[in-house]
Design a protein around this motif. Sequence first.
Motif, mmCIF file in Angstrom:
data_model
loop_
_atom_site.group_PDB
_atom_site.id
_atom_site.type_symbol
_atom_site.label_atom_id
_atom_site.label_comp_id
_atom_site.label_asym_id
_atom_site.label_seq_id
_atom_site.Cartn_x
_atom_site.Cartn_y
_atom_site.Cartn_z
ATOM 1 N N ALA A 179 0.836 -1.205 0.000
ATOM 2 C CA ALA A 179 0.000 0.000 0.000
ATOM 3 C C ALA A 179 0.870 1.254 0.000
ATOM 4 N N PHE A 180 1.977 1.188 0.716
ATOM 5 C CA PHE A 180 2.939 2.297 0.740
ATOM 6 C C PHE A 180 3.529 2.518 -0.648
ATOM 7 N N TYR A 181 3.922 1.438 -1.323
ATOM 8 C CA TYR A 181 4.448 1.530 -2.687
ATOM 9 C C TYR A 181 3.432 2.199 -3.613
ATOM 10 N N GLU A 182 2.200 1.706 -3.543
ATOM 11 C CA GLU A 182 1.154 2.193 -4.448
ATOM 12 C C GLU A 182 0.824 3.661 -4.186
ATOM 13 N N ARG A 183 0.748 4.028 -2.907
ATOM 14 C CA ARG A 183 0.447 5.418 -2.587
ATOM 15 C C ARG A 183 1.591 6.338 -3.015
#
Length: 221
Positions: free
Chosen positions: A59-63
């Motif tokens: 989720a961190f990567y995507e955000r």
Amino acid sequence: MTKIKKSEETRTRILEAALVVFRERGFERATMREIATAAGVAVGAAYYYFESKDAIVMAFYERSQSEMRARIEASLAESKTLEQRLQAIISTKFECFGPNRKLLGALSAHSDPEHPLSPFSKETAAIREQDIGFFESAVVDSKVRLPSNIKPYLPRLLWMYQMGLILFWVYDRSDGQKRTMLLYQKTLKMILVTLRLAGLPLLQPLHRLAAELLEVVYAED
């Protein structure tokens, strides 16, 4: 407040809390219970939104990719040269990832393409391809002149160059990561000079060999 909005806010709170815990405790040592406590939610709620720490990192990567995309696209639109366009992409990465440099350092241990958090894994393919797309835009818009059997590989090579810089950066202990910035400046100049020389007739005998090598490296399994 609608249920959807409340759910999104809770998910964001858990993600933000997790990043704080990862910075303080390290990724490997952090637990979902600690993350839930930091977010002010029950452990079950944390698992409801994220099935694992790996899911939080994804989720961190995507955000991060979503947040950087607008900045990079705007900078690319304003840039005139290949040098400016490459700087627009790479410098934005350093700026946006800065607060989580230690986390990226911990995650660099998972470079095996078989690990879902690896930047080379099938799970991160969509993020990776979008990132490579930035470099493709930079190359196309700059009208880089290279042999037709080599040019298609250039965006991926530039992406790999970026990954090498980021890896050096996360382990750079110099003040303000000055060694990384120097490496960045010098190697970027070297790449630009190499690209300008690549079209010289004198180097044509090397083009076929280079293309064959790239074909082997990037061959589909």
